[in-house]
Design a protein around this motif. Structure first.
Motif, PDB file in Angstrom:
ATOM      1  N   ALA A 378       0.834  -1.205   0.000  1.00 41.16           N
ATOM      2  CA  ALA A 378       0.000   0.000   0.000  1.00 41.16           C
ATOM      3  C   ALA A 378       0.868   1.255   0.000  1.00 41.16           C
ATOM      4  N   ASP A 379       2.025   1.184   0.664  1.00 42.29           N
ATOM      5  CA  ASP A 379       2.898   2.348   0.759  1.00 42.29           C
ATOM      6  C   ASP A 379       3.823   2.481  -0.445  1.00 42.29           C
ATOM      7  N   GLY A 380       3.732   1.555  -1.389  1.00 39.07           N
ATOM      8  CA  GLY A 380       4.564   1.639  -2.587  1.00 39.07           C
ATOM      9  C   GLY A 380       5.989   1.164  -2.377  1.00 39.07           C
ATOM     10  N   ARG A 381       6.309   0.638  -1.194  1.00 39.03           N
ATOM     11  CA  ARG A 381       7.664   0.121  -0.978  1.00 39.03           C
ATOM     12  C   ARG A 381       7.843  -1.213  -1.681  1.00 39.03           C
ATOM     13  N   LEU A 382       6.708  -1.872  -1.898  1.00 37.40           N
ATOM     14  CA  LEU A 382       6.698  -3.168  -2.570  1.00 37.40           C
ATOM     15  C   LEU A 382       5.796  -3.012  -3.786  1.00 37.40           C
ATOM     16  N   LYS A 383       6.184  -3.667  -4.891  1.00 40.25           N
ATOM     17  CA  LYS A 383       5.368  -3.560  -6.104  1.00 40.25           C
ATOM     18  C   LYS A 383       4.551  -4.843  -6.278  1.00 40.25           C
ATOM     19  N   PRO A 384       3.505  -4.772  -7.106  1.00 41.35           N
ATOM     20  CA  PRO A 384       2.663  -5.966  -7.288  1.00 41.35           C
ATOM     21  C   PRO A 384       3.446  -7.172  -7.793  1.00 41.35           C
ATOM     22  N   SER A 385       4.584  -6.942  -8.454  1.00 37.28           N
ATOM     23  CA  SER A 385       5.403  -8.063  -8.937  1.00 37.28           C
ATOM     24  C   SER A 385       6.050  -8.811  -7.779  1.00 37.28           C
ATOM     25  N   HIS A 458      -6.348  -6.692   4.661  1.00 36.10           N
ATOM     26  CA  HIS A 458      -4.995  -6.911   4.154  1.00 36.10           C
ATOM     27  C   HIS A 458      -4.936  -8.183   3.314  1.00 36.10           C
ATOM     28  N   ALA A 459      -5.583  -9.248   3.825  1.00 34.01           N
ATOM     29  CA  ALA A 459      -5.563 -10.516   3.092  1.00 34.01           C
ATOM     30  C   ALA A 459      -6.237 -10.357   1.733  1.00 34.01           C
ATOM     31  N   GLN A 460      -7.252  -9.491   1.680  1.00 33.99           N
ATOM     32  CA  GLN A 460      -7.951  -9.273   0.406  1.00 33.99           C
ATOM     33  C   GLN A 460      -7.126  -8.390  -0.533  1.00 33.99           C
ATOM     34  N   ALA A 461      -6.419  -7.401   0.044  1.00 34.69           N
ATOM     35  CA  ALA A 461      -5.668  -6.461  -0.793  1.00 34.69           C
ATOM     36  C   ALA A 461      -4.538  -7.156  -1.547  1.00 34.69           C
ATOM     37  N   ARG A 524       0.686 -12.300  -8.681  1.00 40.83           N
ATOM     38  CA  ARG A 524       0.857 -10.880  -8.398  1.00 40.83           C
ATOM     39  C   ARG A 524       0.152 -10.489  -7.103  1.00 40.83           C
ATOM     40  N   LEU A 525       0.750  -9.485  -6.432  1.00 39.58           N
ATOM     41  CA  LEU A 525       0.158  -8.995  -5.192  1.00 39.58           C
ATOM     42  C   LEU A 525      -0.908  -7.982  -5.550  1.00 39.58           C
ATOM     43  N   ARG A 526      -2.125  -8.449  -5.699  1.00 38.71           N
ATOM     44  CA  ARG A 526      -3.243  -7.568  -6.044  1.00 38.71           C
ATOM     45  C   ARG A 526      -4.524  -8.306  -5.672  1.00 38.71           C
ATOM     46  N   PRO A 527      -5.627  -7.571  -5.534  1.00 40.66           N
ATOM     47  CA  PRO A 527      -6.872  -8.241  -5.141  1.00 40.66           C
ATOM     48  C   PRO A 527      -7.308  -9.258  -6.190  1.00 40.66           C
ATOM     49  N   ILE A 528      -7.981 -10.285  -5.740  1.00 45.49           N
ATOM     50  CA  ILE A 528      -8.518 -11.303  -6.648  1.00 45.49           C
ATOM     51  C   ILE A 528      -9.668 -10.683  -7.436  1.00 45.49           C
ATOM     52  N   ALA A 529      -9.639 -10.844  -8.752  1.00 41.46           N
ATOM     53  CA  ALA A 529     -10.740 -10.325  -9.573  1.00 41.46           C
ATOM     54  C   ALA A 529     -11.951 -11.232  -9.382  1.00 41.46           C
ATOM     55  N   LEU A 530     -13.032 -10.661  -8.878  1.00 42.84           N
ATOM     56  CA  LEU A 530     -14.210 -11.484  -8.593  1.00 42.84           C
ATOM     57  C   LEU A 530     -14.920 -11.926  -9.868  1.00 42.84           C
ATOM     58  N   THR A 531     -14.743 -11.132 -10.937  1.00 44.12           N
ATOM     59  CA  THR A 531     -15.280 -11.554 -12.225  1.00 44.12           C
ATOM     60  C   THR A 531     -14.139 -12.176 -12.992  1.00 44.12           C
TER      61      THR A 531
ATOM     62  N   PHE B  14       9.418  -6.520 -16.521  1.00 45.18           N
ATOM     63  CA  PHE B  14      10.090  -6.330 -15.235  1.00 45.18           C
ATOM     64  C   PHE B  14       9.065  -6.244 -14.108  1.00 45.18           C
ATOM     65  N   GLU B  15       7.943  -5.602 -14.403  1.00 44.88           N
ATOM     66  CA  GLU B  15       6.881  -5.493 -13.387  1.00 44.88           C
ATOM     67  C   GLU B  15       5.965  -6.711 -13.405  1.00 44.88           C
ATOM     68  N   THR B  16       6.293  -7.698 -14.226  1.00 40.64           N
ATOM     69  CA  THR B  16       5.474  -8.914 -14.400  1.00 40.64           C
ATOM     70  C   THR B  16       4.012  -8.551 -14.661  1.00 40.64           C
ATOM     71  N   ASP B  17       3.818  -7.484 -15.421  1.00 36.24           N
ATOM     72  CA  ASP B  17       2.467  -6.998 -15.670  1.00 36.24           C
ATOM     73  C   ASP B  17       2.042  -7.444 -17.071  1.00 36.24           C
ATOM     74  N   LYS B  18       1.327  -8.547 -17.114  1.00 36.52           N
ATOM     75  CA  LYS B  18       0.974  -9.145 -18.397  1.00 36.52           C
ATOM     76  C   LYS B  18       0.103  -8.210 -19.226  1.00 36.52           C
ATOM     77  N   GLU B  19      -0.858  -7.563 -18.548  1.00 35.37           N
ATOM     78  CA  GLU B  19      -1.754  -6.669 -19.274  1.00 35.37           C
ATOM     79  C   GLU B  19      -0.937  -5.569 -19.959  1.00 35.37           C
ATOM     80  N   ALA B  20       0.023  -4.986 -19.227  1.00 34.29           N
ATOM     81  CA  ALA B  20       0.837  -3.915 -19.794  1.00 34.29           C
ATOM     82  C   ALA B  20       1.710  -4.445 -20.929  1.00 34.29           C
ATOM     83  N   ALA B  21       2.208  -5.677 -20.791  1.00 33.44           N
ATOM     84  CA  ALA B  21       3.040  -6.261 -21.844  1.00 33.44           C
ATOM     85  C   ALA B  21       2.227  -6.406 -23.125  1.00 33.44           C
ATOM     86  N   PHE B  22       0.988  -6.879 -22.979  1.00 38.13           N
ATOM     87  CA  PHE B  22       0.140  -7.037 -24.159  1.00 38.13           C
ATOM     88  C   PHE B  22      -0.236  -5.668 -24.748  1.00 38.13           C
ATOM     89  N   THR B  23      -0.425  -4.692 -23.877  1.00 36.48           N
ATOM     90  CA  THR B  23      -0.717  -3.345 -24.379  1.00 36.48           C
ATOM     91  C   THR B  23       0.451  -2.857 -25.236  1.00 36.48           C
TER      92      THR B  23
END
Lengths: 538, 228
Positions: A378-385, A458-461, A524-531, B14-23
């Protein structure tokens, strides 16, 4: 919560404990226990402590009977009688000898509702949740439906390796090792039972003979190792889909003198090679099949087991959730024990941690790790990758620079990502197998390693849990033990298990081609897409 | 102009962002970059860079390997559909996990990288009997048999790599196919691959792709030497 400071030969210990507990109850869940030889009624007088200061309950009749007036004048009290009303400081001159067995915190136990009044003899029963890293034991009076005491302690098979496969491999390679592995657990269980009898009843030998049933649940590998057979069978995937009989052929060592001479050993069959009877115990404790369709149950641990109830069938599976959730394989990871950071919050750009028991941080347990990763993200110190925005170096990023044990490393994030991806992908795959979607979820029961401290937001984020309404999510502590207790106290006993197992349909994820895609989607560290978007490509 | 897309694609990977890679790739296509250039000038250099980075970075993040290999494979697959002429294949490999082993994810990274590097990889799946490795290698006219084993007993077991080697020997196929193994046990004991009769091994999925290409070239080089 209130502060309890204990001075002993081992030094000064500080514990954060719930108000209203007795000193004995507060210390029984720690490694620093008082001596005891009764169920906390004040009958044995062994648990003498000295009150240094603080706010506690007045002396009881039992204390007047067991302690002389000069002793009382010097501050002597019985630990089982003194209840904590506020911050308190005591001296413990003669602690109990060190033991790996601790009581399970009372707030994690489910209340028992009924007994078996028609039971006439051998009325005690032992419920056991046999885990890869921890063994949990509960001694019940089956007739009255009363819990006498609980214990949890390490599974001593750890000397053969923390990993299940190492133990199975050891058992397969050498029959002597197989026998040794079985004996280690049997002895540990007996020690835990004896510890309860000695400390909570005050009579060991006679009481051992009063135990009429031992009910054991666990993952399939643990049951096979306890039975001393089946390691071969389990290492071959051809046998993973069906039920596996793990019961020991020879119960003589259990019935031996000094063991449990009158106890029937009950081990319900595990569901399959990779889905244990502990999952069935969870199902029983949560009543998953009694509620609405669209109920998911997660038992998070080294081997995460998952069940989905669709109203007619229980779809079950397991994934290598990875030991990350139990703190193992994480640089500063640990089990949910005193000293473990179990929650982190962010206050004015500083991270504030809380440890179990309130002492200095020794490392993170699963729920603390979830908080830390979610906040760093959330603080941007860590990226979704999973990469740090600026690499912190081999020692990791310390949440609190004053405490090196609060550091999180790159490999920690990696291990965590893989564990959470496997969990999320498995849930999503079960929904697909049942022809359902995330939006149809009506209940999500989370059992296992996180206990009740998991921060849902947090677990959802970070995509460990789906972003469904928090009201649908239930956190259960000690569900497997509770299910096991429930079976011990029901006239049906093992049949409760068989009835649930009959509703199961086992799914081996590694044989489903779509599972891997889902796994990678969820890294990836991001919320699960419900759709669901899987399958859609630009 | 290509540099702009290379940069955008590399950042996305690098960001392992597949959507961005395809874009990035789709924008390049829309602006007239041929799919061949996208594969050979954008995707393959990115995979090669990942390979060299992994060797430099001992703490390489496995989750990121999975994601980047997946992006490379998916982008390549999508672009191949648009190629005017099918690209030249460097070689063929059959890949699977050893008998008794269901750990399939290591091989997944290898396949992703191989696909992007124009190696035709046939996935035999998990828990594959030794005979099937050999039969499929013959059927696909492969140069390399790749076996993944994540547990000691599947890495060293009688039905694993040892048996493939034995079959190759018995059927006189040792000149025709090279055998490579990968998985945790081989990393703990770096000489184990020889003990089980393999020609090579690799410590991770990305390097396995490189090692497989080396073996393909050895087999092809020997074949062409024999032709002369």
């Amino acid at each position: 919560m209130t502060l309890l400071v204990v001075h002993s030969r081992l030094g000064k210990h500080r514990f954060e404990v719930a108000k209203g507990l007795s000193v004995r109850e507060a210390l029984d869940i720690t490694a620093l226990r008082v001596r005891a030889a009764c169920g906390g009624t004040g009958a044995c007088g062994a648990c003498v402590i000295h009150l240094v200061g603080g706010e506690v309950s007045a002396p009881t009749v039992a204390e007047y009977m067991k302690l002389g007036s000069d002793e009382r004048a010097a501050g002597a009290r019985l630990a089982c009688q003194v209840r904590l009303k506020g911050d308190t400081e005591i001296r413990l001159d003669r602690p109990a000898p060190p033991s790996p067995w601790k009581s399970i915190p009372l707030e994690n136990l489910k209340p028992l509702t009924h007994g078996l009044p028609e039971l006439r003899a051998h009325t005690l029963g032992v419920a056991i949740d046999l885990g890869t890293t921890q063994i949990r034991v509960s001694l019940l009076d089956r007739r009255s439906g009363r819990r006498i005491a609980t214990r949890r302690g390490p599974n001593p098979q750890g000397v053969f390796g923390a990993d299940i496969l190492n133990r199975l491999e050891a058992a397969r390679a050498n029959p002597a090792h197989a026998a040794e592995l079985a004996k280690l657990v049997r002895t540990a269980i007996l020690r835990a039972v004896r510890d309860i009898l000695a400390r909570d009843i005050g009579e060991v030998k006679a009481m051992l003979a009063e135990i009429g049933q031992v009910f054991i649940v666990g993952n399939t590998a643990m049951l096979a190792l306890l039975g001393g057979r089946g390691a071969d069978t389990l290492l071959d995937p051809a046998n993973w889909q069906g039920a596996i009989d793990c019961r020991p052929h020879d119960v003589t060592p259990w019935r031996a003198k000094g063991a449990l001479p009158c106890a029937e050993l009950v081990m319900p069959d595990p569901v399959a090679g990779f889905v244990g009877s502990d999952l069935v115990a969870d199902l029983l404790a949560t009543g998953l099949t009694e509620g609405p369709a669209g109920a998911l149950l997660l038992d998070i641990g080294t081997n995460t087991e998952i069940a989905l109830w669709d109203g007619a069938t229980l779809h079950v599976t397991s994934v290598a959730g990875g030991p990350a959730f139990e703190g193992s394989g994480i640089r500063h990871g640990m089990a949910a024990e005193p000293g473990a950071i179990d929650s982190v919050c962010s206050v004015e750009n500083h991270y504030r941690w809380r440890t179990i028991g309130g002492g200095a941080p020794q490392g993170f347990c699963g729920s603390g790790l979830v908080d830390a990763i979610a906040l760093l993200l959330a603080d941007g110190r860590l990226k979704p990758s999973g990469r740090f925005a600026s690499p912190p170096g081999p020692d990791g990023y310390p949440l609190d620079p004053n405490h090196p044990n609060t550091a999180i490393t790159g490999p920690d994030i990696d291990a965590f990502q893989r564990a959470k991806a496997a969990t999320a992908a498995a849930m999503s795959q079960l929904l697909i197998q049942a022809g359902m979607t995330w939006r149809e979820l009506r209940r999500l029961c989370v059992c296992g390693a996180f206990g009740r401290t998991l921060h849902l937001g947090h677990a959802q984020a970070i995509g460990l849990l789906p972003a469904v309404h928090p009201g649908l999510i239930e956190l259960h502590a000690e569900a497997a033990l509770a299910g096991c207790e429930q079976a011990l106290l029901s006239p049906g006993g093992v049949q409760c298990f068989d009835a649930l197992t009959a509703k199961t349909k086992t799914i081996n994820l590694s044989l489903l081609p779509g599972y891997e895609d889902r796994y990678i989607e969820h890294l990836r560290l991001r919320p699960i897409a419900l759709t669901p978007t899987t399958g859609q490509r630009p | 102009m290509l540099d702009r897309f290379i940069k955008a694609y590399n950042e996305a990977v690098f960001e392992t962002d597949k959507e961005a890679a395809f874009t990035a790739v789709n924008t390049a296509l829309a602006e007239g970059i041929p799919p061949e250039d996208i594969v050979f000038k954008i995707v393959i250099p990115a995979v090669e860079e990942m390979m060299s980075n992994i060797t430099k970075d001992p703490d390489a993040n496995l989750a990121q390997h999975f994601m980047t290999a997946q992006i490379a494979a998916e982008v390549t697959e999508k672009m191949l559909e648009k190629f005017e002429h099918p690209p030249e294949i460097i070689g063929r490999v059959v890949i699977g996990t050893a008998h008794g082993d269901l750990h399939s994810l290591g091989k997944r990274i290898v396949m992703g990288c191989l696909k992007a590097l124009m190696v035709e990889a046939t996935d035999l799946g998990v828990n594959v009997p030794a005979e099937k490795f050999v039969d499929e290698a013959i059927a696909r006219d492969a140069q390399v048999i790749a076996m993944s084993a994540m547990m000691v007993h599947t890495a060293t077991g009688e039905d694993g790599a040892c048996k493939v080697r034995q079959i190759l020997k018995e059927r006189g196929l040792e000149q025709r196919f090279k055998l490579i193994v990968g998985g945790a046990p081989y990393r703990y004991d770096t000489e184990l691959y020889q003990a089980v009769g393999a020609d090579s091994w690799a410590p991770d999925g990305v390097n396995a792709a490189r090692a497989i290409i080396n073996l393909i070239q050895q087999v092809k080089h020997r074949d062409s030497a024999q032709d002369i």
